[in-house]
Design a protein around this motif. Structure first.
Motif, PDB file in Angstrom:
ATOM      1  N   GLY A 136       3.936  -9.466  -6.632  1.00 27.69           N
ATOM      2  CA  GLY A 136       4.717 -10.663  -6.969  1.00 27.69           C
ATOM      3  C   GLY A 136       5.795 -10.957  -5.945  1.00 27.69           C
ATOM      4  O   GLY A 136       6.055 -12.120  -5.589  1.00 27.69           O
ATOM      5  N   ASN A 137       6.431  -9.886  -5.460  1.00 32.09           N
ATOM      6  CA  ASN A 137       7.454 -10.055  -4.426  1.00 32.09           C
ATOM      7  C   ASN A 137       6.863 -10.631  -3.148  1.00 32.09           C
ATOM      8  O   ASN A 137       7.485 -11.460  -2.467  1.00 32.09           O
ATOM      9  CB  ASN A 137       8.101  -8.702  -4.123  1.00 32.09           C
ATOM     10  N   LEU A 138       5.658 -10.157  -2.766  1.00 32.88           N
ATOM     11  CA  LEU A 138       4.988 -10.670  -1.563  1.00 32.88           C
ATOM     12  C   LEU A 138       4.661 -12.157  -1.723  1.00 32.88           C
ATOM     13  O   LEU A 138       4.837 -12.950  -0.801  1.00 32.88           O
ATOM     14  CB  LEU A 138       3.714  -9.876  -1.277  1.00 32.88           C
ATOM     15  N   MET A 139       4.169 -12.526  -2.937  1.00 30.98           N
ATOM     16  CA  MET A 139       3.845 -13.928  -3.183  1.00 30.98           C
ATOM     17  C   MET A 139       5.107 -14.801  -3.098  1.00 30.98           C
ATOM     18  O   MET A 139       5.093 -15.891  -2.519  1.00 30.98           O
ATOM     19  CB  MET A 139       3.197 -14.072  -4.557  1.00 30.98           C
ATOM     20  N   ASP A 170       0.832  -1.213   0.000  1.00 33.63           N
ATOM     21  CA  ASP A 170       0.000   0.000   0.000  1.00 33.63           C
ATOM     22  C   ASP A 170       0.862   1.257   0.000  1.00 33.63           C
ATOM     23  O   ASP A 170       0.494   2.280  -0.590  1.00 33.63           O
ATOM     24  CB  ASP A 170      -0.899  -0.022   1.243  1.00 33.63           C
ATOM     25  N   GLN A 171       2.045   1.161   0.662  1.00 34.09           N
ATOM     26  CA  GLN A 171       2.947   2.309   0.714  1.00 34.09           C
ATOM     27  C   GLN A 171       3.846   2.395  -0.520  1.00 34.09           C
ATOM     28  O   GLN A 171       4.633   3.329  -0.659  1.00 34.09           O
ATOM     29  CB  GLN A 171       3.828   2.223   1.973  1.00 34.09           C
ATOM     30  N   GLY A 172       3.743   1.393  -1.403  1.00 34.34           N
ATOM     31  CA  GLY A 172       4.533   1.394  -2.637  1.00 34.34           C
ATOM     32  C   GLY A 172       5.951   0.893  -2.463  1.00 34.34           C
ATOM     33  O   GLY A 172       6.796   1.076  -3.347  1.00 34.34           O
ATOM     34  N   ASP A 173       6.250   0.243  -1.284  1.00 36.49           N
ATOM     35  CA  ASP A 173       7.606  -0.257  -1.027  1.00 36.49           C
ATOM     36  C   ASP A 173       7.802  -1.697  -1.498  1.00 36.49           C
ATOM     37  O   ASP A 173       8.915  -2.240  -1.425  1.00 36.49           O
ATOM     38  CB  ASP A 173       7.921  -0.187   0.477  1.00 36.49           C
TER      39      ASP A 173
END
Length: 575
Positions: A270-273, A263-266
């Motif tokens: 795909g990276n989270l997955m 949400d903060q754009g950091d």
């Protein structure tokens, strides 16, 4: 456990293959989340179908290669662990075969069976797990952490909190369970002992109506084994749920804080997955390590029991420099022999001296516990003397190779021991290369040919374990035939005619006299009628020689022999 790993030396190459396949398979698995992140962050975000298909094909190829690597690893790990288990079982069996009767009695038959089967299986299974998991889990754990930090270092701080908590819980659970694994193996020993006694002594149990007593004894041993097993499994049952709870809470934390970072754009989706997959890999790797560490203590207990057997040094070993042959044949001489069993206060026999010559029959008679069987067991060197010496063909038996010594002897034990197999196979136990004619001749001499011919398949008739389908007299006659077929220099008969009727006994003694004319014959007997024609009779009383002579000489001069003869005449007359 570590000391047993020396048995892996012949399989170094296979272990290298396991490590290689594990390394390649782990690298491929660790690469897949990165490809998936690229599909989401580049292909889906940019609606690039070509890129998605290209990366998708790479993912399929990597998955197939990872599957092949896993199959190769499993194949070599299983092959290595099974060969390792086979080698240890063989080593145990060979070691026990070299035990003297004293060492064999220390460990016990039931415990040796458990150690050779159940304990080896425990070590074998853990080795398989170590090769399969302990090589893979560290790679997945370290690789997962490195790639997770690479994806998002701040989000990786979640592991700083979750991993120590999970490791601490695993430690507490395994610490409670470890001592119980050793207890469980001892309960297995006890259960095997009770079961073995119940099966081998079934006739005695039924004859004395002790079936209920034996059932209760087995029930108690079985229940103790069950209770210990339940206690171990109850503790271990906490392990997996605790791990799953921690893993789920970790995933929730990753999604929660990962969502904030997106949400903060950091961070990208795909990276989270990919991060979630690496987290799963890390936690599963820790679970695999935990499961392996849980199994290691049980294997350690089993390995300790195996080493106990392997580290026992037999008291009876071959001399480094055997004595040269004297040229004598069929001579047995006792010179001032004294012997006591381990832990006994008094010697079983004391200051025993006599000389048995070829072509002569030496008989030993005396009361129960006088040491008659002990004297016979000292000749093939089942035990070593405490004082004095036992000479065979003029050489101390301690200065002769055991194989060479025992090839000179035909031994018929007090309790007839037969093996499952045919009659022929049992007789060939005495001489492996004997012809059918020699087997039949030995059976004829032992007065066994009559009942053998009555059987449908003759010498090829099957004998059950311990000769369960034969009478006591039949078993004794086959044991005698087994000794006769090898035509040795020395015959040892340990009360081997007790189950025979007087008529068969008389026939057997007559044929034996002809067959053993050139050999030394030593007979332990209870019946005077069996030894009246002996060249010398040794009368034992409380482990000492009370007299030596012929039947007639002892009958005239020896009080103890006169008592034995008188008691047996009275019994026969009253019968």
């Amino acid at each position: 456990m570590i000391s047993l790993l020396k048995y892996l030396k012949p399989y170094k190459l296979q272990v290298v293959f396991v490590a290689l396949f594990t390394l390649l398979g782990s690298m491929l698995e660790l690469y897949l989340p990165t490809l998936m992140a690229d599909v989401v962050d580049i292909g889906i975000v940019n609606s690039d179908i070509t890129y998605i298909l290209k990366i998708g094909v790479w993912m399929v190829v990597c998955s197939l290669l990872a599957i092949l690597m896993t199959m190769g690893k499993a194949f070599f790990a299983s092959r290595t662990s099974l060969a390792f288990g086979r080698d240890i079982r063989r080593e145990l069996f060979v070691k026990v075969e070299h035990y003297s009767l004293e060492e064999f009695g220390k460990v016990g038959a039931s415990s040796l069976i458990t150690r050779t089967t159940n304990d080896v299986k425990q070590v074998q299974d853990v080795l398989n797990m170590m090769l399969s998991l302990m090589t893979r889990a560290p790679l997945m754990l370290i690789g997962g952490i490195v790639l997770a930090v690479y994806r998002d270092a701040k989000l990786s701080l979640i592991f700083v909190a979750s991993l120590p908590i999970l490791a601490g819980l695993i430690f507490l659970i395994t610490r409670k369970a470890v001592p119980l694994f050793g207890v469980l193996q001892k309960k297995t020993d006890r259960l095997n002992l009770v079961l073995r006694e119940g099966l081998t002594g079934v006739r005695v149990i039924r004859a004395f109506n002790r079936a209920d007593h034996e059932k209760e004894k087995f029930r108690k041993a079985n229940q103790e084994f069950r209770d210990t097993g339940i206690a171990v499994n109850r503790i271990m049952a906490f392990l997996f749920p605790v791990m799953m709870i921690m893993m789920n809470f970790t995933n929730i934390a990753i999604i929660w804080f990962g969502g904030i970072r997106i949400d903060q754009g950091d961070m990208q989706v795909g990276n989270l997955m990919a991060f979630l997959q690496y987290a799963s890999m890390i936690l599963f790797a820790l679970i695999m390590l935990a499961m392996t560490f849980v199994m290691i203590p049980r294997a350690q207990a089993s390995a300790g029991r195996i080493n106990e057997v392997l580290l026992i040094k037999p008291n009876i070993t071959d001399p480094k420099q055997p004595s040269e042959h004297t040229g004598l044949r069929g001579h047995v001489e006792f010179k001032g022999v004294t012997f006591r069993y381990a832990g006994a206060e008094k010697p079983v026999i004391e200051d025993i001296s006599f000389h048995a010559k070829p072509g002569e029959m030496t008989a030993i008679i005396g009361s129960t516990g006088a040491g008659k069987t002990t004297i016979l067991q000292l000749i093939p060197r089942f035990f070593d003397v405490e004082k004095g010496s036992v000479l065979v063909d003029g050489t101390d038996v301690r200065k002769m190779p055991q194989k060479e010594l025992r090839e000179k002897i035909g031994y018929v034990p007090q309790k007839a021991s037969l093996f499952s197999g045919t009659i022929k196979e049992n007789v060939l136990f005495g001489k492996e290369d004997a012809t059918d004619e020699e087997v039949l001749e030995a059976l004829e001499t032992a007065q066994a040919s009559e009942f053998v011919k009555e059987k449908e398949n003759g010498i090829d008739s099957y004998i059950e374990q311990a000769g369960a389908n034969l009478s006591g007299g039949q078993k004794q006659r086959l044991s005698i035939a087994r000794a006769l077929v090898r035509k040795p220099e020395i015959y040892l008969f340990d009360d081997s005619f007790s189950a025979l009727d007087y008529k068969t006994d008389q026939k057997l003694r007559k044929t034996l006299k002809e067959t053993t004319a050139d050999a030394a014959v030593i007979i332990v007997a209870q019946r005077v009628s069996t030894i009246t024609e002996a060249d010398q009779i040794i009368v034992l009383n409380e482990g000492k020689i009370a007299g030596i002579g012929t039947h007639q000489q002892l009958l005239e001069e020896n009080d103890i022999y006169q008592e034995i003869v008188a008691s047996q005449q009275t019994e026969e007359e009253s019968a």
